[in-house]
Design an enzyme around this catalytic site. Structure first.
Site, PDB file in Angstrom:
ATOM      1  N   TYR A 150       0.847  -1.192   0.000  1.00  0.00           N
ATOM      2  CA  TYR A 150       0.000   0.000   0.000  1.00  0.00           C
ATOM      3  C   TYR A 150       0.879   1.236   0.000  1.00  0.00           C
ATOM      4  CZ  TYR A 150      -3.735  -3.224   1.488  1.00  0.00           C
ATOM      5  OH  TYR A 150      -4.637  -4.261   1.591  1.00  0.00           O
ATOM      6  N   PHE A 209     -13.060  -5.211   1.240  1.00  0.00           N
ATOM      7  CA  PHE A 209     -14.123  -4.430   0.607  1.00  0.00           C
ATOM      8  C   PHE A 209     -15.437  -4.620   1.378  1.00  0.00           C
ATOM      9  CE2 PHE A 209     -11.945  -5.055  -3.796  1.00  0.00           C
ATOM     10  CZ  PHE A 209     -10.966  -4.146  -3.429  1.00  0.00           C
ATOM     11  N   LEU A 249     -17.418  -2.595   2.590  1.00  0.00           N
ATOM     12  CA  LEU A 249     -18.432  -1.612   2.191  1.00  0.00           C
ATOM     13  C   LEU A 249     -18.585  -1.581   0.674  1.00  0.00           C
ATOM     14  CD1 LEU A 249     -17.597   1.228   4.741  1.00  0.00           C
ATOM     15  CD2 LEU A 249     -19.379  -0.525   4.862  1.00  0.00           C
ATOM     16  N   GLY A 273     -24.426  -4.097 -14.259  1.00  0.00           N
ATOM     17  CA  GLY A 273     -24.686  -5.054 -13.197  1.00  0.00           C
ATOM     18  C   GLY A 273     -23.837  -4.882 -11.961  1.00  0.00           C
ATOM     19  N   PRO A 277     -25.490  -1.192  -7.316  1.00  0.00           N
ATOM     20  CA  PRO A 277     -26.708  -1.709  -6.692  1.00  0.00           C
ATOM     21  C   PRO A 277     -27.941  -1.256  -7.451  1.00  0.00           C
ATOM     22  CG  PRO A 277     -25.723   0.044  -5.370  1.00  0.00           C
ATOM     23  CD  PRO A 277     -24.742  -0.282  -6.441  1.00  0.00           C
TER      24      PRO A 277
END
Length: 299
Positions: free
Chosen positions: A58, A209, A211, A228, A231
């Site tokens: 990271y 992930f 969230l 797709g 949401p």
């Protein structure tokens, strides 16, 4: 905060903090406001977070450097988990790097950057979930390398990231696995079989992930997303109805749903916002009703 015991000598709060968002855009380079990033890390500890998830990839190095700058000397109860088996290139891509020599180098780099004599928990990033193309090194060879470093005292406990049920079984025949980190959230249950295997075997399951990589944000611009992926209106309506009943945010509901999905789950939401950090931690106290869960499960 409710604790989960991963091993006799390792317990963490069920809601931790993921450090992936601390570096700059595309998880590359320093943040725009390093002082704010340090403040977020310090506030997480003030709020009772005892589990930080990171990786030397990271930044590269940025997240680990910030963690050390903000928190060293570390609180006695703080568990820092990191991932190896992945490296960055000049295009900012994440690439598999799981050869024994590479893993040894990555472990040493994590130790140096974090300022620790031993790493609490090290995940081997495998790529069985399809998000990392393997580099051809057999899982058994890579995991055995980490098991050797554990025997040498450089690693306290081992985990896996991005694995199938079969890969989990293969690794556990080499050395104990205390945690698995796979992609899993309210809108993506593809790792349900891995979650259930972890639950049955006493292994912590840590969704990354949690969230939905930002897909749950209200007012999200979905025009650039693949078909797709965003949401649906019905999914958003259900999520908003549950949120309204509790006076909570969508993120809080999604985290509460994860924590209630299985007693094996640990959540590690990441954020660069102090306000969102406080909201996320507060989700540990949100209790969903059976009606709430039925609606969310149906998503």
């Amino acid at each position: 905060m409710t604790m989960l015991r991963l091993a006799d000598d390792l317990a963490v709060g069920r809601l931790g903090y993921g450090a992936m968002q601390l570096p700059g855009p595309q998880v590359w380079g320093p943040p725009a406001d390093p002082d704010h990033a340090l403040a977020v890390l310090r506030r997480a500890i003030e709020l009772g977070v005892t589990h930080i998830d990171t990786s030397d990839a990271y930044g590269p190095h940025v997240a680990n450097d910030l963690i050390r700058q903000a928190l060293h000397p570390y609180p006695d109860d703080l568990v820092i988990a990191t991932k190896v088996g992945v490296a960055r290139d000049e295009w900012r891509s994440f690439n598999a790097a799981a050869k024994p020599a590479e893993l040894r180098e990555q472990v040493e780099e994590n130790l140096a950057r974090l300022g620790r004599a031993r790493l609490d928990l090290v995940y081997l990033r495998v790529g069985g979930d399809g998000l990392l193309h393997p580099d051809g090194t057999p899982l058994a060879e890579s995991f055995a390398t980490l098991a050797e470093l554990r025997e040498r005292g450089l690693i306290r406990h081992l985990g896996l990231s991005g694995v199938t049920v079969e890969q989990l079984k293969e690794a556990r025949e080499i050395a104990p696995v205390v945690a698995v980190q796979n992609r899993y959230h309210l809108l993506d249950r593809g790792a349900e079989d891995v979650l259930r295997a972890c639950e049955e075997q006493g292994v912590a399951f840590v969704p990354y992930f949690p969230l939905a990589a930002g897909l749950l944000k209200p007012g999200l611009d979905t025009s650039q997303l693949p078909p797709g992926m965003a949401p649906s209106a019905a999914q958003e309506r259900t999520l908003d109805e549950v949120s309204a009943r509790h006076g909570a945010t969508r993120a809080q509901v999604a985290l509460a749903w994860l924590l209630g999905r299985s007693p094996a789950v640990l959540a590690i939401p990441g954020t660069t916002s102090l306000a969102h950090l406080e909201e996320n931690v507060a989700a540990a106290d949100l209790v969903l009703t059976d009606e709430d869960r039925a609606g969310l499960d149906a998503l």
